[in-house]
Design a protein around this motif. Structure first.
Motif, PDB file in Angstrom:
ATOM      1  N   GLU A   1       0.825  -1.207   0.000  1.00 14.74           N
ATOM      2  CA  GLU A   1       0.000   0.000   0.000  1.00 14.74           C
ATOM      3  C   GLU A   1       0.865   1.265   0.000  1.00 14.74           C
ATOM      4  OE1 GLU A   1      -2.245  -3.380   1.837  1.00 14.74           O
ATOM      5  OE2 GLU A   1      -0.283  -2.495   2.266  1.00 14.74           O
ATOM      6  N   GLU A   2       1.921   1.252   0.819  1.00 10.77           N
ATOM      7  CA  GLU A   2       2.831   2.402   0.858  1.00 10.77           C
ATOM      8  C   GLU A   2       3.552   2.564  -0.476  1.00 10.77           C
ATOM      9  OE1 GLU A   2       4.334   2.564   5.455  1.00 10.77           O
ATOM     10  OE2 GLU A   2       4.916   0.811   4.257  1.00 10.77           O
ATOM     11  N   THR A   3       3.939   1.450  -1.074  1.00 12.33           N
ATOM     12  CA  THR A   3       4.615   1.499  -2.371  1.00 12.33           C
ATOM     13  C   THR A   3       3.686   2.096  -3.421  1.00 12.33           C
ATOM     14  OG1 THR A   3       5.991  -0.412  -1.808  1.00 12.33           O
ATOM     15  CG2 THR A   3       5.753   0.110  -4.144  1.00 12.33           C
ATOM     16  N   ALA A   4       2.457   1.607  -3.460  1.00 15.10           N
ATOM     17  CA  ALA A   4       1.489   2.120  -4.438  1.00 15.10           C
ATOM     18  C   ALA A   4       1.249   3.615  -4.239  1.00 15.10           C
ATOM     19  CB  ALA A   4       0.181   1.350  -4.320  1.00 15.10           C
ATOM     20  N   ALA A   5       1.114   4.048  -3.000  1.00 14.24           N
ATOM     21  CA  ALA A   5       0.880   5.465  -2.716  1.00 14.24           C
ATOM     22  C   ALA A   5       2.049   6.315  -3.198  1.00 14.24           C
ATOM     23  CB  ALA A   5       0.646   5.678  -1.215  1.00 14.24           C
ATOM     24  N   ARG A   6       3.258   5.841  -2.984  1.00 14.87           N
ATOM     25  CA  ARG A   6       4.430   6.607  -3.433  1.00 14.87           C
ATOM     26  C   ARG A   6       4.521   6.649  -4.950  1.00 14.87           C
ATOM     27  NH1 ARG A   6       9.170   5.808   0.939  1.00 14.87           N
ATOM     28  NH2 ARG A   6       7.892   6.343   2.736  1.00 14.87           N
ATOM     29  N   VAL A   7       4.218   5.532  -5.608  1.00 17.34           N
ATOM     30  CA  VAL A   7       4.231   5.513  -7.074  1.00 17.34           C
ATOM     31  C   VAL A   7       3.203   6.520  -7.603  1.00 17.34           C
ATOM     32  CG1 VAL A   7       3.684   4.133  -9.124  1.00 17.34           C
ATOM     33  CG2 VAL A   7       5.127   3.169  -7.314  1.00 17.34           C
ATOM     34  N   ILE A   8       2.015   6.498  -7.052  1.00 15.48           N
ATOM     35  CA  ILE A   8       0.969   7.432  -7.484  1.00 15.48           C
ATOM     36  C   ILE A   8       1.413   8.870  -7.275  1.00 15.48           C
ATOM     37  CG2 ILE A   8      -1.355   8.286  -6.932  1.00 15.48           C
ATOM     38  CD1 ILE A   8      -2.065   5.261  -6.384  1.00 15.48           C
ATOM     39  N   GLN A   9       2.008   9.148  -6.135  1.00 19.51           N
ATOM     40  CA  GLN A   9       2.483  10.503  -5.834  1.00 19.51           C
ATOM     41  C   GLN A   9       3.533  10.952  -6.851  1.00 19.51           C
ATOM     42  OE1 GLN A   9       4.740  10.825  -2.182  1.00 19.51           O
ATOM     43  NE2 GLN A   9       4.176  12.969  -1.936  1.00 19.51           N
ATOM     44  N   VAL A  10       4.490  10.096  -7.158  1.00 11.22           N
ATOM     45  CA  VAL A  10       5.550  10.438  -8.112  1.00 11.22           C
ATOM     46  C   VAL A  10       4.963  10.661  -9.506  1.00 11.22           C
ATOM     47  CG1 VAL A  10       7.585   9.536  -9.322  1.00 11.22           C
ATOM     48  CG2 VAL A  10       7.428   9.348  -6.838  1.00 11.22           C
ATOM     49  N   VAL A  11       4.079   9.763  -9.927  1.00 12.93           N
ATOM     50  CA  VAL A  11       3.470   9.900 -11.254  1.00 12.93           C
ATOM     51  C   VAL A  11       2.658  11.190 -11.336  1.00 12.93           C
ATOM     52  CG1 VAL A  11       1.748   8.914 -12.822  1.00 12.93           C
ATOM     53  CG2 VAL A  11       3.492   7.443 -11.794  1.00 12.93           C
ATOM     54  N   GLU A  12       1.863  11.483 -10.325  1.00 10.72           N
ATOM     55  CA  GLU A  12       1.069  12.720 -10.345  1.00 10.72           C
ATOM     56  C   GLU A  12       1.961  13.949 -10.419  1.00 10.72           C
ATOM     57  OE1 GLU A  12      -1.440  12.276  -6.886  1.00 10.72           O
ATOM     58  OE2 GLU A  12      -3.003  11.262  -8.053  1.00 10.72           O
ATOM     59  N   GLN A  13       3.057  13.957  -9.657  1.00  3.75           N
ATOM     60  CA  GLN A  13       3.989  15.088  -9.697  1.00  3.75           C
ATOM     61  C   GLN A  13       4.602  15.234 -11.086  1.00  3.75           C
ATOM     62  OE1 GLN A  13       6.749  14.083  -6.578  1.00  3.75           O
ATOM     63  NE2 GLN A  13       5.506  15.017  -4.974  1.00  3.75           N
ATOM     64  N   ARG A  14       4.986  14.117 -11.684  1.00  7.64           N
ATOM     65  CA  ARG A  14       5.612  14.162 -13.010  1.00  7.64           C
ATOM     66  C   ARG A  14       4.612  14.575 -14.083  1.00  7.64           C
ATOM     67  NH1 ARG A  14       9.004   9.448 -14.711  1.00  7.64           N
ATOM     68  NH2 ARG A  14      10.301  11.036 -15.642  1.00  7.64           N
ATOM     69  N   LEU A  15       3.366  14.138 -13.971  1.00  8.30           N
ATOM     70  CA  LEU A  15       2.351  14.547 -14.939  1.00  8.30           C
ATOM     71  C   LEU A  15       2.069  16.043 -14.845  1.00  8.30           C
ATOM     72  CD1 LEU A  15      -0.131  11.537 -14.719  1.00  8.30           C
ATOM     73  CD2 LEU A  15       1.319  12.155 -16.682  1.00  8.30           C
ATOM     74  N   ARG A  16       2.015  16.572 -13.613  1.00 10.10           N
ATOM     75  CA  ARG A  16       1.820  18.019 -13.438  1.00 10.10           C
ATOM     76  C   ARG A  16       2.985  18.789 -14.046  1.00 10.10           C
ATOM     77  NH1 ARG A  16      -0.289  16.516  -8.418  1.00 10.10           N
ATOM     78  NH2 ARG A  16       1.683  16.880  -7.360  1.00 10.10           N
ATOM     79  N   ALA A  17       4.192  18.290 -13.803  1.00 14.85           N
ATOM     80  CA  ALA A  17       5.376  18.979 -14.328  1.00 14.85           C
ATOM     81  C   ALA A  17       5.441  18.929 -15.852  1.00 14.85           C
ATOM     82  CB  ALA A  17       6.643  18.370 -13.728  1.00 14.85           C
ATOM     83  N   ALA A  18       4.901  17.865 -16.446  1.00 16.93           N
ATOM     84  CA  ALA A  18       4.954  17.708 -17.899  1.00 16.93           C
ATOM     85  C   ALA A  18       3.798  18.402 -18.606  1.00 16.93           C
ATOM     86  CB  ALA A  18       4.940  16.209 -18.242  1.00 16.93           C
ATOM     87  N   ALA A  19       2.778  18.805 -17.856  1.00 20.28           N
ATOM     88  CA  ALA A  19       1.598  19.433 -18.466  1.00 20.28           C
ATOM     89  C   ALA A  19       1.962  20.822 -18.975  1.00 20.28           C
ATOM     90  CB  ALA A  19       0.477  19.537 -17.433  1.00 20.28           C
ATOM     91  N   PRO A  20       1.414  21.158 -20.132  1.00 20.36           N
ATOM     92  CA  PRO A  20       1.672  22.508 -20.659  1.00 20.36           C
ATOM     93  C   PRO A  20       1.088  23.566 -19.715  1.00 20.36           C
ATOM     94  CG  PRO A  20       0.155  21.277 -22.091  1.00 20.36           C
ATOM     95  CD  PRO A  20       0.536  20.381 -20.958  1.00 20.36           C
ATOM     96  N   ALA A  21       1.786  24.670 -19.604  1.00 21.75           N
ATOM     97  CA  ALA A  21       1.314  25.762 -18.740  1.00 21.75           C
ATOM     98  C   ALA A  21       0.068  26.366 -19.348  1.00 21.75           C
ATOM     99  CB  ALA A  21       2.400  26.806 -18.597  1.00 21.75           C
ATOM    100  N   SER A  22      -0.884  26.682 -18.475  1.00 19.68           N
ATOM    101  CA  SER A  22      -2.126  27.274 -19.013  1.00 19.68           C
ATOM    102  C   SER A  22      -2.192  28.744 -18.779  1.00 19.68           C
ATOM    103  CB  SER A  22      -3.368  26.623 -18.424  1.00 19.68           C
ATOM    104  OG  SER A  22      -3.203  26.040 -17.178  1.00 19.68           O
TER     105      SER A  22
END
Length: 93
Positions: free
Chosen positions: A72-93
């Protein structure tokens, strides 16, 4: 095909202490009634982890150390990292 994921925001590597992984594999082999020594062998475990580390470097993905984490902790950390990376990769609005 693996290189298609290089620097992709959802690519996240996992790593674990070799002795911990060997312990998990030994327990799993016992429970499943298997006697695959190669699967449980510490040298093979180190080789597998070395190969994973090379792949992580080639992909340029973040790596999470999971030796002391629950699934569960592993999954939560993976989700957190992916969400951070997706936000960083999103074009600025």
């Amino acid at each position: 095909v693996v290189d298609d994921f290089a620097h992709h925001p959802t690519a996240v590597g996992l790593t674990i202490d070799a002795e911990r992984l060997a312990e998990i594999r030994t327990d799993r082999a016992r429970r499943l009634g298997g006697n695959n020594r190669r699967y449980r062998d510490l040298t093979e475990t180190y080789d597998g982890l070395d190969a994973a580390e090379k792949l992580h470097k080639r992909l340029g993905c973040p790596v999470i150390e999971i030796s002391e984490l629950s699934i569960e902790e592993t999954a939560a950390r993976v989700i957190q990292v992916v969400e951070q990376r997706l936000r960083a990769a999103a074009p600025a609005s």
